[in-house]
Scaffold this motif. Structure first.
Motif, PDB file in Angstrom:
ATOM      1  N   ILE A 133      -4.326 -17.101   3.114  1.00 39.96           N
ATOM      2  CA  ILE A 133      -5.254 -16.404   2.218  1.00 39.96           C
ATOM      3  C   ILE A 133      -5.087 -14.889   2.305  1.00 39.96           C
ATOM      4  CG2 ILE A 133      -7.192 -16.190   3.839  1.00 39.96           C
ATOM      5  CD1 ILE A 133      -9.026 -17.014   1.475  1.00 39.96           C
ATOM      6  N   LEU A 134      -4.471 -14.413   3.388  1.00 40.63           N
ATOM      7  CA  LEU A 134      -4.207 -12.984   3.544  1.00 40.63           C
ATOM      8  C   LEU A 134      -2.712 -12.671   3.482  1.00 40.63           C
ATOM      9  CD1 LEU A 134      -6.698 -12.206   6.454  1.00 40.63           C
ATOM     10  CD2 LEU A 134      -6.899 -11.427   4.080  1.00 40.63           C
ATOM     11  N   GLY A 135      -1.914 -13.689   3.186  1.00 41.41           N
ATOM     12  CA  GLY A 135      -0.467 -13.498   3.196  1.00 41.41           C
ATOM     13  C   GLY A 135       0.011 -12.429   2.241  1.00 41.41           C
ATOM     14  N   HIS A 136      -0.657 -12.309   1.096  1.00 48.30           N
ATOM     15  CA  HIS A 136      -0.210 -11.353   0.089  1.00 48.30           C
ATOM     16  C   HIS A 136      -0.426  -9.901   0.499  1.00 48.30           C
ATOM     17  CE1 HIS A 136      -4.482 -11.733  -0.423  1.00 48.30           C
ATOM     18  NE2 HIS A 136      -4.529 -10.817  -1.360  1.00 48.30           N
ATOM     19  N   THR A 137      -1.232  -9.658   1.527  1.00 53.88           N
ATOM     20  CA  THR A 137      -1.509  -8.272   1.914  1.00 53.88           C
ATOM     21  C   THR A 137      -0.318  -7.606   2.603  1.00 53.88           C
ATOM     22  OG1 THR A 137      -2.479  -8.916   4.052  1.00 53.88           O
ATOM     23  CG2 THR A 137      -3.974  -8.747   2.168  1.00 53.88           C
ATOM     24  N   TRP A 138       0.741  -8.372   2.878  1.00 49.71           N
ATOM     25  CA  TRP A 138       1.915  -7.772   3.520  1.00 49.71           C
ATOM     26  C   TRP A 138       2.516  -6.678   2.648  1.00 49.71           C
ATOM     27  CZ3 TRP A 138       6.949  -7.430   1.792  1.00 49.71           C
ATOM     28  CH2 TRP A 138       7.294  -8.199   0.680  1.00 49.71           C
ATOM     29  N   SER A 139       2.515  -6.871   1.333  1.00 48.74           N
ATOM     30  CA  SER A 139       3.151  -5.893   0.447  1.00 48.74           C
ATOM     31  C   SER A 139       2.378  -4.578   0.430  1.00 48.74           C
ATOM     32  CB  SER A 139       3.274  -6.454  -0.975  1.00 48.74           C
ATOM     33  OG  SER A 139       1.993  -6.711  -1.533  1.00 48.74           O
ATOM     34  N   LEU A 140       1.049  -4.666   0.554  1.00 44.39           N
ATOM     35  CA  LEU A 140       0.252  -3.441   0.637  1.00 44.39           C
ATOM     36  C   LEU A 140       0.529  -2.713   1.943  1.00 44.39           C
ATOM     37  CD1 LEU A 140      -1.675  -2.668  -1.699  1.00 44.39           C
ATOM     38  CD2 LEU A 140      -1.262  -5.124  -1.616  1.00 44.39           C
ATOM     39  N   SER A 141       0.777  -3.477   3.004  1.00 44.18           N
ATOM     40  CA  SER A 141       1.133  -2.861   4.282  1.00 44.18           C
ATOM     41  C   SER A 141       2.415  -2.042   4.143  1.00 44.18           C
ATOM     42  CB  SER A 141       1.326  -3.937   5.352  1.00 44.18           C
ATOM     43  OG  SER A 141       0.166  -4.698   5.544  1.00 44.18           O
ATOM     44  N   VAL A 142       3.413  -2.636   3.519  1.00 43.79           N
ATOM     45  CA  VAL A 142       4.693  -1.948   3.342  1.00 43.79           C
ATOM     46  C   VAL A 142       4.495  -0.662   2.545  1.00 43.79           C
ATOM     47  CG1 VAL A 142       7.002  -2.101   2.313  1.00 43.79           C
ATOM     48  CG2 VAL A 142       6.032  -4.080   3.490  1.00 43.79           C
ATOM     49  N   GLU A 143       3.743  -0.754   1.458  1.00 42.55           N
ATOM     50  CA  GLU A 143       3.530   0.432   0.625  1.00 42.55           C
ATOM     51  C   GLU A 143       2.797   1.538   1.377  1.00 42.55           C
ATOM     52  OE1 GLU A 143       2.208   0.434  -3.244  1.00 42.55           O
ATOM     53  OE2 GLU A 143       3.873  -0.778  -3.989  1.00 42.55           O
ATOM     54  N   GLU A 144       1.751   1.177   2.092  1.00 44.07           N
ATOM     55  CA  GLU A 144       0.988   2.209   2.788  1.00 44.07           C
ATOM     56  C   GLU A 144       1.813   2.863   3.893  1.00 44.07           C
ATOM     57  OE1 GLU A 144      -2.162   3.161   1.393  1.00 44.07           O
ATOM     58  OE2 GLU A 144      -0.910   1.964   0.069  1.00 44.07           O
TER      59      GLU A 144
END
Length: 380
Positions: A133-144
């Motif tokens: 359910i939180l797997g998609h937040t990886w891409s925001l991590s990369v961007e930040e």
């Protein structure tokens, strides 16, 4: 006044790729023989995220360049405040709701996964702590992670010396991808981590978008821009993006690199051909609107769908995929209009008006072919 057209359409296609992947549509189509193994990566959720990365790097770097052209410098404070107002409110709302569901409705996330998400570090999470359910937040991590460093590097390290920045971006990307190719073949590491999502590797796709922005916005690259605006560039973009249909599945990350290079060329071609038929098609109303709310769609699809259709017997959340999709289609537009836009309006106070308008516009100059877009339009 000019404004990039077509990018919202690209965002829409990208987020649709992600949603269809998480709904399990592609897996079902492949099992039924309707989608070939060679074609599947072209429209996968991974490809959708990579296109987002390219667009993000291109748009944000264009903003930085135009602000520097207009003022002779860049306000890092303004940049980070705009970035925070665009990303953080919805991001933390989704993380908070996930925590609430986990505590009071159904155990959907491990405590470590919530911590990794809340600190923008899901790109480095060990597989044993991963929560879909939180797997998609990886891409925001990369961007930040990328944008904590890139604007400051462009200002202080390179002092807007574009030739040097471009060489270092391309060299760094090549080294990063070569290192990824090595690490991906270390079984112990791959068994423990999602190696391709590590920021040092996945950030390469953002870096290529940054490199494209430097070329497209740079007067010193007139010959390169003439080529990027040509029909040949469009055909090459298509060949690279669709290469797996002819060549089959190449070893990673070579396969993804060719596809991302195709996306980079397409982005550059669109920036130079604002009156083309492809751009007009990408500007089709419902498609462009989907792109406009794509950040909300991306965040909410994780909450309502997770990163796959699998559900345990009696699971209370996420609901079944069909109901999740309905909720996503209702909540994402409401989120954009009644929640996200409030923060977008606040971010306008920290945008340099001489370089960009509130809706991605800038003063036109006869020598410029490629417009840029507002920070508010960098969805994801």
């Amino acid at each position: 006044m000019t404004k990039i057209k077509g990018f919202d359409g690209l965002r829409a296609l990208s987020v649709i790729f992600v949603i269809l992947t998480h709904l399990g549509i592609y897996a079902t189509a492949q099992n039924a023989g309707w989608l070939s193994e060679r074609a599947a990566p072209i429209i996968s959720g991974t490809t959708g995220v990579q296109i987002f990365f390219v667009l993000s790097g291109f748009l944000i770097t264009s903003l930085l360049i135009k602000e520097h052209e207009a003022t002779g410098s860049v306000s890092l404070k303004g940049f980070y405040i705009r970035r925070a107002l665009r990303i953080l409110p919805l991001y933390f709302l989704c993380v908070l709701l996930t925590w609430f569901v986990d505590v009071y409705i159904w155990p959907v996330a491990s405590t470590p996964s919530l911590i990794f998400a809340a600190t923008f570090n899901t790109s480095f999470i060990p597989r044993e702590w991963y929560s879909s359910i939180l797997g998609h937040t990886w891409s925001l991590s990369v961007e930040e992670h990328f944008y904590l460093l890139w604007p400051a590097a462009l200002l202080f390290l390179y002092k807007f010396n574009f030739n040097r920045a471009l060489v270092h971006i391309l060299l760094g990307t090549a080294i990063s991808l070569c290192l990824l190719a090595v690490v991906m073949r270390i079984e112990e590491v791959n068994a423990a981590y999602f190696v391709a999502r590590w920021s040092i590797f996945a950030g390469s796709w953002i870096a290529l978008g940054c490199a494209a922005a430097i070329v497209v916005n740079g007067s010193a690259y007139a010959r390169a821009n003439a080529l990027l605006a040509s029909r040949g560039a469009l055909w090459l973009a298509a060949a690279l993006f669709l290469h797996s249909i002819v060549l089959g599945l190449l070893p990673k990350p070579l396969d993804e690199t060719l596809r991302v290079l195709g996306a980079v060329l397409l982005v550059c071609w669109i920036a130079h051909n604002q009156k083309g038929r492809i751009v007009s098609a990408l500007e089709y109303g419902p498609l462009a609107y989907t792109g406009k709310i794509s950040y909300g769609l991306y965040m909410w699809q994780g909450f309502f769908l997770a990163t796959g259709p699998g559900r345990a017997p009696g699971q209370l959340w996420p609901l079944n995929a069909g109901m999740g999709l309905i909720l996503l289609c209702i909540v994402a537009p409401l989120s954009y209009h009644f929640f996200e836009k409030r923060f977008l309006a606040l971010s306008g106070a920290f945008r340099h008006k001489g370089a960009m308008g509130a809706h991605g516009e800038k003063p036109a100059r006869p020598s410029e072919k490629a417009p840029t877009a507002s920070i508010a339009s960098v969805n994801q």
